[in-house]
Structures are given as structure tokens and as C-alpha cells.
Scaffold this active site. Structure first.
Site, mmCIF file in Angstrom:
data_model
loop_
_atom_site.group_PDB
_atom_site.id
_atom_site.type_symbol
_atom_site.label_atom_id
_atom_site.label_comp_id
_atom_site.label_asym_id
_atom_site.label_seq_id
_atom_site.Cartn_x
_atom_site.Cartn_y
_atom_site.Cartn_z
ATOM 1 N N ARG A 1 19.998 34.900 9.871
ATOM 2 C CA ARG A 1 19.009 34.590 8.760
ATOM 3 C C ARG A 1 19.145 32.982 8.554
ATOM 4 O O ARG A 1 18.337 32.241 7.956
ATOM 5 C CB ARG A 1 19.111 35.204 7.615
ATOM 6 C CG ARG A 1 20.428 35.113 7.021
ATOM 7 C CD ARG A 1 20.713 36.007 5.702
ATOM 8 N NE ARG A 1 20.505 35.686 4.564
ATOM 9 C CZ ARG A 1 20.363 36.494 3.219
ATOM 10 N NH1 ARG A 1 21.016 37.837 3.578
ATOM 11 N NH2 ARG A 1 20.099 35.926 2.017
ATOM 12 N N ASP B 1 18.360 40.565 4.815
ATOM 13 C CA ASP B 1 19.349 40.933 5.566
ATOM 14 C C ASP B 1 18.666 41.996 6.658
ATOM 15 O O ASP B 1 19.025 42.030 7.864
ATOM 16 C CB ASP B 1 20.619 41.641 4.876
ATOM 17 C CG ASP B 1 21.724 40.479 4.753
ATOM 18 O OD1 ASP B 1 22.017 39.678 5.463
ATOM 19 O OD2 ASP B 1 21.973 40.565 3.506
ATOM 20 N N HIS C 1 11.510 12.492 -11.316
ATOM 21 C CA HIS C 1 12.017 13.640 -11.860
ATOM 22 C C HIS C 1 11.505 13.840 -13.248
ATOM 23 O O HIS C 1 11.269 14.957 -13.838
ATOM 24 C CB HIS C 1 13.597 13.320 -12.079
ATOM 25 C CG HIS C 1 14.197 13.658 -10.826
ATOM 26 N ND1 HIS C 1 15.229 12.831 -10.327
ATOM 27 C CD2 HIS C 1 14.169 14.410 -9.818
ATOM 28 C CE1 HIS C 1 15.862 13.368 -9.174
ATOM 29 N NE2 HIS C 1 15.025 14.458 -8.822
ATOM 30 N N GLU D 1 20.164 47.525 4.158
ATOM 31 C CA GLU D 1 20.059 46.230 4.668
ATOM 32 C C GLU D 1 20.042 46.241 6.229
ATOM 33 O O GLU D 1 20.129 45.150 6.912
ATOM 34 C CB GLU D 1 21.056 45.163 4.041
ATOM 35 C CG GLU D 1 20.842 45.024 2.533
ATOM 36 C CD GLU D 1 21.952 44.080 1.875
ATOM 37 O OE1 GLU D 1 21.605 42.744 1.834
ATOM 38 O OE2 GLU D 1 23.110 44.374 1.481
ATOM 39 N N CYS E 1 14.362 44.401 -3.245
ATOM 40 C CA CYS E 1 14.925 43.055 -3.971
ATOM 41 C C CYS E 1 15.033 41.860 -3.013
ATOM 42 O O CYS E 1 15.466 40.862 -3.664
ATOM 43 C CB CYS E 1 16.278 43.254 -4.599
ATOM 44 S SG CYS E 1 17.653 43.615 -3.725
HETATM 45 C C1 PEP Z 1 18.707 40.683 0.862
HETATM 46 O O1 PEP Z 1 19.504 40.871 1.782
HETATM 47 O O2 PEP Z 1 17.436 40.977 1.067
HETATM 48 C C2 PEP Z 1 19.159 40.388 -0.422
HETATM 49 C C3 PEP Z 1 18.719 40.647 -1.462
HETATM 50 O O3 PEP Z 1 20.494 40.184 -0.735
HETATM 51 P P1 PEP Z 1 21.046 38.678 -0.169
HETATM 52 O O4 PEP Z 1 19.886 38.063 -0.051
HETATM 53 O O5 PEP Z 1 21.940 38.410 -1.349
HETATM 54 O O6 PEP Z 1 21.983 38.897 1.004
HETATM 55 MG MG MG Z 2 21.598 41.088 1.574
#
Ligand code: PEP
Ligand code: MG
Length: 850
Positions: A734, A724, A464, A700, A776
Site C-alpha cells: 500500500r 489492507d 496559513h 482485510e 471502515c
Molecule cells: C484498512 O486497512 O482499510 C483500515 C481501515 O485499517 P488501517 O488503514 O488502519 O490499516
Molecule cells: Mg488495515
């Protein structure tokens, strides 16, 4: 109903065993008969006596089995064998009350404390030793209830594994160490079910950090994880999800270490012209430090034994443990903000180590034998750490260091008058610290204005301490050998983190050349950092905004320093997790205002609560879903729960009065949802007389991608959640352990959905209703993914901060024609592997203009 730890059927009065062994067997049989343990655990109780004295004092003994045999415990229970005539425990020690402990986790700590207090009360103990009413014993101990986990574990035939379970091959390159183990423990504890992890013949309770670490799980070993109880299936699914999810971070950490090593190996190390004395070690963090050597000699901590009344000692230990745990959790938070989340996790794991049953029992036992609290604690820690270190596994040796580190913090509280080593350097600057070893606490507490480098005699590159040094950018060399401590203090030294060497006794010419070398290196590093701060634009000037996914205000400065131009995704779930009730409007508003303040005018996208699916919040009492990912999650939930939606929107609009922000709704499937949410926003905005803010949605769900043209007429922006979107397009959970590899975001089907989304937004924009598109999800942080997305027309990418520099560099190296060509090739590919193969084109010099 939860069961008590000691139940009437676990108490046997008036026993007269021939000797200690017979007494332990009788007490063990009570546990067997009550379904608490497998018969083989009795042997473990006996074996423990060979290595530890379980006699507490005043006629009380607490036999308990060995940690490695915990898998033989079916449910937590404590058997009481009353021996009115007493039985010799050790020479000169007679036990009249024998408490045989079978504890899966730390449920019996309260009982141990109660026992140590009772030891002060001779009169009561004497009464209990000859009472004919078992109720006296139960009442005297004011027994805590066992958690539901223990109660629900049905007393079935003892077996190493529970009925439900899964096999899992350890993919973490460094095996199971404290930080990921801590997250396993936290996940398992969210469920009532008993959860067990087995590695070969050894098994441990998934809710107990020490038990997990002691399994010594190394990379590539196959584990069996099993559970029992009403929510066993959910516990296993959640645990498997976390185990899998951590893989990427663990690989990234190992990759960082590997890169540091490769960098060190590839960079030609600085070479002195003369032949100054030097020591060779192992590189732990690159860079060249020139400074004054400050040797930290291990203070031989002699902890005086100051006996005190037992109850007083037990209270002092209790308070010191609680205070240290709070201190470590605070340090974890501070370190996460100052250095990084993973580094913060080191101290959360240390806090967990302090709760280990065996450790506290050992300390209590010493106190009961008449020793002082500080002495007892220190001895117990040294013994436990020594045991870990002696196994010969580097993993366990590193945990021993963590245990000693956390143990010293407790000791400082128990004996503030002692000069317990640690803390900051007293004066000086440009120091190269040399020590036998450094604890993670020492390293995290270093003042970077004082310290230029670290060199240790022991330790390894994956300790660490090494991880923290790398993150802090401090040159560090480990394993330089014991001779390090003989190098005279106060010398001017050169520490070469790349060549893993410490030099001293240098002449002026060598010092001068070292300074030039260091300055050139630092200039190179500054150039890399400068480039990360530059905007991302292709060679022909197409600008892509690069933002960070950040949840807390205190994390913003680090993201900006890493090159983020704003926050493209603030997941607000964190405000709701790990607590007992929903955050109020004011608390939320404070956090959102904090984000606005830290960003100082830069973009901020706040995503409303996305609970459901894999993220559960017990106090919301959401109905059980057969298919949680296809059920009421994200905006579907918010539309049904005005008690959640309204305070959050009010908090966001109040924050909007302090600076720019946008609102984003997750999991949108239909236009009706978007319309209803927009109307709600507008109602609240008017109530608060707040400014209008951009309102966007996450794309998504395939339906949203396909209907993007319609949705874009009502949304100011789209941010594609590729995590998603991939699971819904490919119909792969996922978190699915087996299919995770196939849930590849670069699958052309996912890319086509993204293309469709961009086309929808572009059509609306052309029709006079502007709608921009960002991403994102994880794909944004992958340099190839970012290149393809830009080629598809995405103009904002939000990612974790460590991905920013490589993504910016990848985009800067290309022109938009190449990116468009790349995107088209990706869309036309047959599968994700073919898309991945396109990475070679990114590097092909023919296509990349310099
Ligand atoms: C996604 O689904 O790509 C996302 C950014 O949202 P989360 O990972 O929080 O579901
Ligand atoms: Mg998501």
C-alpha cells in the site's frame, strides 16, 4: 558506537595561520581529513564570512558553512584550531580558539550553548588558548555524543547523493510547505541513517526542517532522496511512504482552496446600489461579513538592548525557547481539536523552526558580542526571516511569516514588559479585522464571538492564515494593498469574501441589502449543515449508518457536528506511537472512557492494537521482518504478546461499564485466531464482571473474505478494511511509490471480495447468527465507493469526517435499485477504470430520483 562531535583528531594545537582565511582553511582541512566534509565545504565556510560575523567574543570564533551547502557534509563534526598567538578575525578582534562547525542537523546546539557559557570564563579560555593537551579542550566542552545517524554515516567519498535512494516527483499542489515537511522530518528522525533530499543542485538534511524548506521544492519538481547507514533502506521506505501518503491530504487542501475560489467566482457577488469606496483583494475565504472595522497597526517593536551577563542571557534564551516550544505544541494540540489536524500541524512546524541551528547560533553570537538576550533573539529572527523572504519564492516568504510568528512568542517570554502585538481583540463584537498581515497565531487565537471577517493588505490565498480562516468559516480577503491601513478605523464595512472586496462608507439602503444577502447565504449554509446531520437513507428508505474514524475523545465533537452518527473505527495505535513505553491499563481506560463519554450512547468500535506492517513502535522490540506486511502484525502480534493484549482488553472492558462500545480485532486470517481472542475477551470480562460487548473483526485479508461464512458464525460484525484488503488482493504494497496508482480499491477483484464477505455474513444471519457488515477503509468515504458498497449490502460506513456530507448526499440521491444495479455493473467490470466510469450514472438524472 556514537562518535563525539569533537574528537582528538579534530583538534590542532599551536597553529599559526597567516590570516583569517588561512585559519579557516586549516580548520576546514581537519574536517576534510576526518571525513566530515567534502573539500568544497571549506569554500562554504569562507563564503559564510562574507555575510556573517562568526566571531563570538573572548577570542572564540565559530566559522560554519552556508545552509545551501549542507549536502557537502558527510557527518557532523567540529574542528578546533588553537592559535596561541591569535589571528585577526575582524578589525580589533583576535581569535585564539576557532571552532569550525560542520553540522548536518542540530546536534551541535549543546556545544554552542556550552561555548557561550565558557565565554564568561576568561581564565579557562586563556588556558585553552595555550594548553599543550588537547584533552583540556575536549573536557572543557563536555562534549555531547553525536547521534548514531552521524556516526553511522560512513566516511566515503563526498557525493551529493548517498548510494541508496529514489527519485520522486513532487505531487503536492502547493509544493513542500512547513506542515508536510515537518512530517518528513519526524519520519526521517526515527532512523539512525543519514537522509538527504536533493532538489537540482541543492540538497538538505531530511532531519532538518529549515534545510528542507530552503530547497524551495515546488509542485512537479523531481527530487532525489538518498540515505546512508544501517537502516537506510527502512528509512527510505518509511519516508517514501509518508511522502506518498500526504499527497491525498495536500490535494484535498488545495482542492478546498480551489473550491472556495470557484465558489466565490461562480456565486454572483453582492453588489451595492450606490458607489461606496472599496478595495479589491484576493478571495481567501468565502462569505459576506458586515461589521465594524478594527485596524490592527503593526506595532513597531523596538526591543531595547539590555546587556546582561552572557550565561544569564543564554539561560534566559534557553528557557524561553523551551517554554515556547511547549506552548506551540500545546497550541498545535488545541488547534487540531478546535479547528483541524492540518491546522494544528502549522504550530508543530513552527516549534520545529525554533530549533534551527543557524538561528540560535546567530542569537548566541549577538549575545556574545555584549547584547541582551531579547534584542539578540529579535535581531537574529528578523535577519533569518528577511533572508527567507528575499529569495523571491512565495513558499519561503510564507515560511518567513511563520518564523516571525514563532519568534514573537519567544520574544514575549524574553521581554514580557514589551507590548508585543498579537492575541485577542480588546472588546467589541462583529469586528472586521484589517491588518498589514496576520500571523497564523493571530488567526488561530481569534475569538469567533468577536470577529466576523478578516482583511489583510498582504498575504496570499494559500498562506496559513487563509487556511485557518477557511476552516473557521470566516470571510477573508487578502492582498488588498497598503491602502487598507488608511481606511478609517471604526467604520461600518462590508467584507465580501466571494467578490474579494472591502466596502466602507455605505448608505443605509446598501447596508440593508448586504444584510439580506448575508442572511440568505447563511440560511443556505445552514441547510447544507442540516442535511449532513440527517441520517443517510436512500430514496426508498434503506438506511446506512455513517460513522467517523476518530482516535481521540477531543476529536469526537467535531465529527458529530460534521454528521457522524458514531465512531466506526478508533485506531488505538496512536496511544502507542511517539513515546518510549507502552501506555498502561489506566491510561488506556481513561481514553476509552473519554470516547464513550463524548459519544453519549452512540456506537463506538475500538480496534485493538494494529502494530507491525507500516506502523512500528521501537520500544516493543519487535523482531525484524523481511516482509512486514506479511509478518506478525495486528492480531497476530497480540496473540503472541499477552503483555499487550491483556491490559488493552482490561481497559476496554472497564470502559464498557461506562457505556456502549464494541471490540474489533484487525488482521484476522483464521477462525482459530478469532476463537482464541474471543476466549480471552470472555476471561477478562468475567474477571472484571463487565458487560458483554459485541466482538467483531476487520476483514482485510482475502482469506477472511473467502471464509466469511464461517467467521460470521463467531463474529458479531465485520468491518472491511479496504486499504489492507486492496494491498493483499492485488499484491501491491500500500506504500509502493510506483504501483500506488494501480492499488485501486475500486478494482473489481476487491469488490468481489467485499461481495463475498457480505454474502457470508448474510448466510450466517439467515441461519440465526446475526452478523452485520460495515466498511471502515478509504472506500467508504468515496461517494461512488459508498454507493457501490451500499448496493452490495454494506450497512455501515465509517470515514474521515470531511467525507461525511458528500457521502450522505450521494446516498440520499439514489434508490436501492439503482445502487444494486451499480454494484452489479461494478462487479462485472473489467478493471478499476471501468468501475470509476460508473460515477456518471450516479449523476444521470434519468436514474436518480429527486
Ligand atoms: C484498512 O486497512 O482499510 C483500515 C481501515 O485499517 P488501517 O488503514 O488502519 O490499516
Ligand atoms: Mg488495515
Amino acid at each position: 558506537m556514537p562518535e563525539a562531535l569533537i574528537r582528538p583528531e579534530l583538534v590542532q594545537l599551536g597553529a599559526a595561520p597567516a590570516d583569517k582565511t588561512a585559519a579557516i582553511r586549516q580548520a576546514g582541512q581537519l574536517l576534510v581529513a576526518a571525513g566530515c566534509i567534502a573539500p568544497a565545504y571549506v569554500q562554504s565556510l569562507l563564503a559564510r564570512e562574507q555575510t556573517a560575523n562568526t566571531y563570538l567574543g573572548s577570542g572564540v570564533a565559530i566559522p560554519h558553512g552556508q545552509i545551501a551547502d549542507r549536502h557537502l557534509i558527510e557527518r557532523t563534526g567540529i574542528a578546533v584550531l588553537q592559535v596561541p598567538g591569535g589571528v585577526e578575525w575582524n578589525a580589533g578582534q583576535r581569535a585564539t580558539l576557532i571552532f569550525a562547525i560542520a553540522a548536518q542537523s542540530d546536534e551541535h546546539l549543546a556545544l554552542l550553548r556550552r561555548l557561550t557559557r565558557l565565554l564568561q570564563d576568561e581564565a579557562t579560555l586563556q588556558k585553552l588558548a595555550c594548553t599543550a593537551d588537547a584533552g583540556d579542550i575536549l573536557r572543557a566542552l563536555e562534549l555531547p555524543a553525536a547521534p548514531a545517524a552521524a556516526a553511522d554515516a560512513a566516511a566515503q567519498a563526498p557525493a551529493a547523493d548517498y548510494a541508496q535512494g529514489f527519485d520522486w516527483r513532487m505531487p503536492y499542489p502547493n509544493g513542500l510547505h512547513a506542515r508536510p515537511a515537518q512530517q518528513w522530518v519526524e519520519t526521517a528522525r526515527r532512523f539512525a541513517a543519514s537522509v538527504r533530499v536533493r532538489n537540482g543542485q541543492e540538497a538538505g538534511d531530511a532531519k532538518n526542517l529549515m534545510a528542507l524548506l530552503q530547497l524551495g521544492i515546488a509542485h512537479g519538481q523531481t527530487l532525489h532522496v538518498s540515505a546512508q547507514g544501517d537502516d537506510a533502506a527502512a528509512a527510505l521506505a518509511a519516508l517514501q511512504g509518508v511522502m506518498n501518503r500526504l499527497t491525498a491530504a495536500e490535494e484535498a487542501e488545495a482542492e478546498k482552496a480551489r473550491q472556495a475560489k470557484a465558489q466565490a467566482a461562480s456565486r454572483s457577488a453582492w453588489q451595492p446600489a450606490g458607489q461606496p469606496p472599496s478595495l479589491q483583494g484576493i478571495s481567501a475565504s468565502p462569505g459576506l461579513a458586515i461589521g465594524t472595522l478594527r485596524v490592527r497597526r503593526a506595532a513597531n517593536i523596538a526591543v531595547p538592548d539590555r546587556p546582561a551577563p552572557l550565561a544569564e542571557g543564554a539561560d534566559a534564551l534557553d528557557e524561553a525557547l523551551a517554554a515556547t516550544r511547549a506552548e506551540l505544541l500545546q497550541l498545535a494540540q488545541d488547534t487540531a481539536a478546535r479547528i483541524g489536524k492540518a491546522e494544528g500541524g502549522i504550530f508543530r512546524a513552527q516549534a520545529e523552526l525554533l530549533g534551527d541551528t543557524g538561528l540560535i547560533a546567530q542569537a548566541c553570537q549577538r549575545m556574545a558580542q555584549g547584547h541582551g538576550a531579547a534584542w539578540s533573539w529579535h535581531e537574529a529572527v528578523q535577519a533569518a526571516a528577511g533572508q527567507l523572504a528575499s529569495v523571491g519564492s512565495p513558499l519561503l516568504a510564507a515560511r518567513a511569516a511563520d518564523l516571525r510568528d514563532a519568534g514573537l512568542r519567544v520574544l514575549r517570554k524574553l521581554a514580557p514588559e514589551l507590548d508585543v502585538p498579537g492575541g485577542q481583540e480588546q472588546g467589541g463584537e462583529n469586528l472586521v479585522i484589517a491588518a498589514a498581515d496576520l500571523t497564523p497565531s493571530d488567526t488561530a487565537a481569534l475569538d469567533l464571538r468577536q470577529v466576523a471577517g478578516l482583511c489583510t493588505a498582504q498575504g496570499g490565498p494559500s498562506s496559513h492564515t487563509a487556511i485557518i480562516a477557511r476552516t473557521l468559516g470566516l470571510p477573508a480577503v487578502v492582498a488588498a494593498g497598503g491602502a487598507l491601513l488608511d481606511v478609517p478605523d471604526g467604520q461600518t464595512v462590508v467584507l465580501d469574501g466571494d467578490g474579494a472586496r472591502l466596502y466602507w462608507g455605505l448608505d443605509e439602503a446598501d447596508l440593508q441589502s448586504a444584510r439580506q444577502w448575508r442572511d440568505a447565504q447563511q440560511a443556505r449554509a445552514r441547510e447544507i449543515a442540516r442535511l449532513a446531520l440527517q441520517p443517510a437513507a436512500t430514496q426508498d428508505g434503506v438506511r446506512v449508518e455513517v460513522a467517523a474514524n476518530v482516535n481521540r475523545p477531543e476529536q469526537v465533537p467535531a465529527a458529530l457536528a460534521a454528521g457522524a452518527e458514531g465512531v466506526g473505527l478508533m485506531r488505538t495505535e496512536f496511544l502507542y506511537l511517539e513515546r518510549d513505553s507502552a501506555p498502561g491499563e489506566d491510561e488506556q481506560c481513561e481514553t476509552y472512557c473519554g470516547m464513550v463519554r463524548e459519544l453519549a450512547g452512540r456506537p463506538l468500535i475500538i480496534r485493538t492494537l494494529d502494530i507491525g506492517g507500516d506502523k512500528q513502535v521501537p520500544y516493543l522490540n519487535l523482531p525484524h521482518e523481511e516482509n512486514p506486511f506479511l509478518g506478525i502484525r495486528g492480531s497476530r502480534l497480540m496473540l503472541r504478546r499477552p503483555d499487550l493484549l491483556e491490559p488493552q482488553l482490561r481497559a476496554i472492558y472497564r470502559a464498557a461499564k461506562t457505556g456502549p462500545l464494541s471490540i474489533m480485532f484487525p488482521m484476522i486470517t483464521s477462525l482459530a485466531e478469532l476463537r482464541e481472542l474471543r476466549a480471552e475477551c470472555e476471561r477478562i470480562r468475567q474477571q472484571l464482571n463487565a458487560p458483554a460487548v459485541p466482538i467483531g473483526i476487520m476483514v482485510e485479508v482475502p482469506a477472511a473474505a473467502v471464509m466469511a461464512g464461517q467467521l460470521a458464525l463467531h463474529a458479531d460484525f465485520f468491518s472491511i478494511g479496504t486499504n489492507d484488503l486492496t494491498q493483499y488482493v492485488l499484491a501491491i504494497d500500500r506504500q509502493h511509490p510506483e504501483l500506488a496508482r494501480e492499488a485501486d480499491t475500486l478494482h473489481p477483484a476487491v469488490l468481489r471480495m467485499i461481495q463475498r464477505t457480505v454474502q457470508g455474513a448474510q448466510a450466517a444471519t439467515q441461519a440465526g447468527r446475526p452478523c452485520w457488515v460495515g466498511v471502515c477503509g478509504g472506500l467508504a468515504g468515496d461517494p461512488l465507493g459508498a454507493a457501490i458498497l451500499t448496493g452490495l449490502g454494506v450497512r455501515e460506513l465509517s470515514m474521515s469526517q470531511r467525507d461525511i456530507a458528500p457521502v450522505k448526499a450521494a446516498l440520499r440521491a439514489c434508490d436501492s435499485a439503482l445502487l444494486a444495479e451499480l454494484a452489479q455493473l461494478a462487479l462485472d467490470s473489467a478493471d478499476a477504470d471501468s468501475v470509476r466510469a460508473l460515477a456518471a450514472r450516479l449523476q444521470a438524472p434519468r436514474q436518480v430520483k429527486r
